[in-house]
Scaffold this motif. Structure first.
Motif, PDB file in Angstrom:
ATOM      1  N   HIS A  79       0.604  -0.867   0.462  1.00 17.89           N
ATOM      2  CA  HIS A  79      -0.095  -0.036  -0.091  1.00 17.89           C
ATOM      3  C   HIS A  79       0.971   1.680   0.030  1.00 17.89           C
ATOM      4  CE1 HIS A  79      -3.426  -2.757   0.609  1.00 17.89           C
ATOM      5  NE2 HIS A  79      -2.761  -3.059   1.299  1.00 17.89           N
ATOM      6  N   LEU A  81       1.520   5.106   1.241  1.00 15.03           N
ATOM      7  CA  LEU A  81       1.256   6.635   2.274  1.00 15.03           C
ATOM      8  C   LEU A  81       1.654   7.448   1.073  1.00 15.03           C
ATOM      9  CD1 LEU A  81       1.128   8.442   4.873  1.00 15.03           C
ATOM     10  CD2 LEU A  81       3.046   7.625   5.622  1.00 15.03           C
ATOM     11  N   VAL A  82       0.632   8.272   1.273  1.00 16.56           N
ATOM     12  CA  VAL A  82       0.783   9.385   0.185  1.00 16.56           C
ATOM     13  C   VAL A  82       0.476  11.084   0.461  1.00 16.56           C
ATOM     14  CG1 VAL A  82       0.483  10.514  -2.188  1.00 16.56           C
ATOM     15  CG2 VAL A  82       0.219   7.754  -1.209  1.00 16.56           C
ATOM     16  N   VAL A  90       5.493   6.843   0.450  1.00 14.54           N
ATOM     17  CA  VAL A  90       6.123   6.099   1.051  1.00 14.54           C
ATOM     18  C   VAL A  90       5.176   4.377   0.595  1.00 14.54           C
ATOM     19  CG1 VAL A  90       6.701   5.220   3.157  1.00 14.54           C
ATOM     20  CG2 VAL A  90       6.495   7.602   2.729  1.00 14.54           C
ATOM     21  N   ILE A  92       4.312   0.596   1.723  1.00 17.58           N
ATOM     22  CA  ILE A  92       4.538  -0.237   3.602  1.00 17.58           C
ATOM     23  C   ILE A  92       3.143  -1.087   2.916  1.00 17.58           C
ATOM     24  CG2 ILE A  92       3.764   1.990   4.496  1.00 17.58           C
ATOM     25  CD1 ILE A  92       0.825   2.595   4.418  1.00 17.58           C
ATOM     26  N   GLY A  94       1.461  -3.413   5.057  1.00 16.96           N
ATOM     27  CA  GLY A  94       0.541  -3.953   6.224  1.00 16.96           C
ATOM     28  C   GLY A  94       0.341  -5.657   6.537  1.00 16.96           C
ATOM     29  N   HIS A 115      -9.396  -5.213  -1.350  1.00 19.01           N
ATOM     30  CA  HIS A 115      -9.624  -3.588  -1.002  1.00 19.01           C
ATOM     31  C   HIS A 115      -8.640  -3.043  -1.286  1.00 19.01           C
ATOM     32  CE1 HIS A 115      -6.018  -6.284   0.667  1.00 19.01           C
ATOM     33  NE2 HIS A 115      -5.093  -5.058   1.062  1.00 19.01           N
ATOM     34  N   THR A 116      -8.990  -1.594  -0.312  1.00 19.12           N
ATOM     35  CA  THR A 116      -7.918  -0.246  -0.958  1.00 19.12           C
ATOM     36  C   THR A 116      -7.894   0.329   0.325  1.00 19.12           C
ATOM     37  OG1 THR A 116     -10.283   0.088  -2.953  1.00 19.12           O
ATOM     38  CG2 THR A 116      -8.087   1.918  -2.156  1.00 19.12           C
ATOM     39  N   ILE A 117      -6.739   0.242   0.688  1.00 20.49           N
ATOM     40  CA  ILE A 117      -6.136   0.779   1.111  1.00 20.49           C
ATOM     41  C   ILE A 117      -5.192   1.585   1.322  1.00 20.49           C
ATOM     42  CG2 ILE A 117      -4.751   0.510   3.700  1.00 20.49           C
ATOM     43  CD1 ILE A 117      -5.889  -2.522   3.433  1.00 20.49           C
ATOM     44  N   GLU A 118      -5.068   3.173   0.889  1.00 15.46           N
ATOM     45  CA  GLU A 118      -4.474   4.682   0.983  1.00 15.46           C
ATOM     46  C   GLU A 118      -4.685   5.317   2.393  1.00 15.46           C
ATOM     47  OE1 GLU A 118      -2.254   3.492  -1.206  1.00 15.46           O
ATOM     48  OE2 GLU A 118      -3.360   1.825  -2.336  1.00 15.46           O
ATOM     49  N   LEU A 119      -2.748   5.857   2.411  1.00 16.75           N
ATOM     50  CA  LEU A 119      -3.133   6.621   3.592  1.00 16.75           C
ATOM     51  C   LEU A 119      -2.390   7.694   2.469  1.00 16.75           C
ATOM     52  CD1 LEU A 119      -0.946   5.066   6.037  1.00 16.75           C
ATOM     53  CD2 LEU A 119      -3.668   4.971   5.816  1.00 16.75           C
TER      54      LEU A 119
ATOM     55  N   TRP B 100      -2.564   1.042  12.981  1.00 14.21           N
ATOM     56  CA  TRP B 100      -1.614   0.591  12.090  1.00 14.21           C
ATOM     57  C   TRP B 100      -1.219   2.210  11.358  1.00 14.21           C
ATOM     58  CZ3 TRP B 100      -2.909   0.214   6.426  1.00 14.21           C
ATOM     59  CH2 TRP B 100      -1.661   0.221   6.293  1.00 14.21           C
ATOM     60  N   GLU B 114      -5.648  11.285   6.671  1.00 13.18           N
ATOM     61  CA  GLU B 114      -6.547  10.526   6.438  1.00 13.18           C
ATOM     62  C   GLU B 114      -6.853   9.097   5.930  1.00 13.18           C
ATOM     63  OE1 GLU B 114     -10.130  13.457   5.062  1.00 13.18           O
ATOM     64  OE2 GLU B 114      -8.484  13.369   3.724  1.00 13.18           O
ATOM     65  N   THR B 116      -8.171   6.108   3.272  1.00  9.84           N
ATOM     66  CA  THR B 116      -8.895   4.907   2.722  1.00  9.84           C
ATOM     67  C   THR B 116      -9.398   3.677   2.569  1.00  9.84           C
ATOM     68  OG1 THR B 116      -9.121   6.662   1.203  1.00  9.84           O
ATOM     69  CG2 THR B 116     -10.063   5.145  -0.045  1.00  9.84           C
ATOM     70  N   GLU B 118     -11.465   0.354   2.336  1.00  8.87           N
ATOM     71  CA  GLU B 118     -13.229   0.082   2.077  1.00  8.87           C
ATOM     72  C   GLU B 118     -12.568  -1.855   0.690  1.00  8.87           C
ATOM     73  OE1 GLU B 118     -15.187   1.016   2.588  1.00  8.87           O
ATOM     74  OE2 GLU B 118     -14.818   3.784   2.932  1.00  8.87           O
ATOM     75  N   LEU B 119     -13.617  -2.474   1.415  1.00 11.44           N
ATOM     76  CA  LEU B 119     -13.082  -4.162   1.162  1.00 11.44           C
ATOM     77  C   LEU B 119     -14.438  -4.050  -0.047  1.00 11.44           C
ATOM     78  CD1 LEU B 119     -13.054  -5.862   4.180  1.00 11.44           C
ATOM     79  CD2 LEU B 119     -11.079  -4.277   3.416  1.00 11.44           C
TER      80      LEU B 119
END
Lengths: 132, 132
Positions: A79, A81-82, A90, A92, A94, A115-119, B100, B114, B116, B118-119
């Motif tokens: 994923h 970290l933008v 960066v 990452i 998890g 899944h969409t997991i972005e920071l 995390w 922030e 994001t 979502e699954l």
DNA sequence: AATAAGGTGAGAATCGTTCTCATGACATCG
DNA sequence: CGATGTCATGAGAACGATTCTCACCTTATT
């Protein structure tokens, strides 16, 4: 399976290699134009699309919906970290989150989970710049 | 702070209350049309926008970039497990993930974080339907 | 070189979303 | 009850990112 190596595709790949951060197709097009490489916008889109399909670049959606592209160091799932201001990224990973996601989804009887997991945040440099 | 309660806004809110799943603005517009409530598309967009700003509805982006809206049961921060076929939604929370995310971001010197999360998946019903 | 299979690019076309602007609905004031 | 100011509405234009069209070039392959 096409993938003929043309001047244009080479240019797109090179531009991506030099830019460390997530960029939009239009930004890349502009960059290429600026350095004298004449490449059509449609071609940039097509190249990015092909690269994304081949997992050569990562794609993510900016908060406004625009697609951003980046040549990531690691090929495995990860994923980001933008920085929402400068695009600084960066990578990452998890394992905790991965496990959590699939557990939750399975518990609800869902299949084919993605899944969409972005920071998103403001990086130290951009904070300093705006505070200064 | 506008928010005059008009026939159209009422209609949008009611439609959202009856639909349990994430819907696009256009789908909602169509639904309203179908039930005889004449509401302009622009008005639906405006109503959804206002509701989203007031945190009355949750917004998320479908994989193709379209915005989807839903009246969620819980007002607090949470995430979703959404069926990409029918929009069926399960609200989930993940204290683990929250922790995390902020830890990772802070470690990199990022601010204003922030995330994001979502699954997406295929719900049991849609799987059954496509499997025959 | 001849050729087949792609690739390219300028501009048209899509599509979701937002904007424009003339008109409509409401609450308040008198 | 009607005038007024304010915000809302809606049809269609405008937008912006992305994709498509199609006639014309390139890159392998024979």
């Amino acid at each position: 399976m096409a993938a003929r190596m043309t001047r244009q595709r080479t240019a797109v790949v090179e531009a991506l290699d030099e830019l460390a951060d997530f960029r939009s197709a239009q930004q890349l097009h502009e960059t290429l134009r600026a350095r004298g490489e004449s490449v059509g916008l449609a071609t940039v889109y097509r190249a990015l699309q092909a690269l994304a399909e081949a997992s050569e670049v990562d794609v993510l959606r900016a908060e406004d919906g625009e697609s951003l592209y980046r040549r990531c160091a690691r090929r495995e799932h990860h994923h980001h970290l933008v920085c929402r201001h400068c695009g600084r990224t960066v990578e990452i990973d998890g394992p905790t989150v991965e496990a959590w996601a699939s557990k939750v989804a399975a518990a609800q009887g869902f299949d084919d989970i993605e899944h969409t997991i972005e920071l998103w945040g403001t990086c130290a440099d951009c904070r300093a710049a705006s505070a200064g």
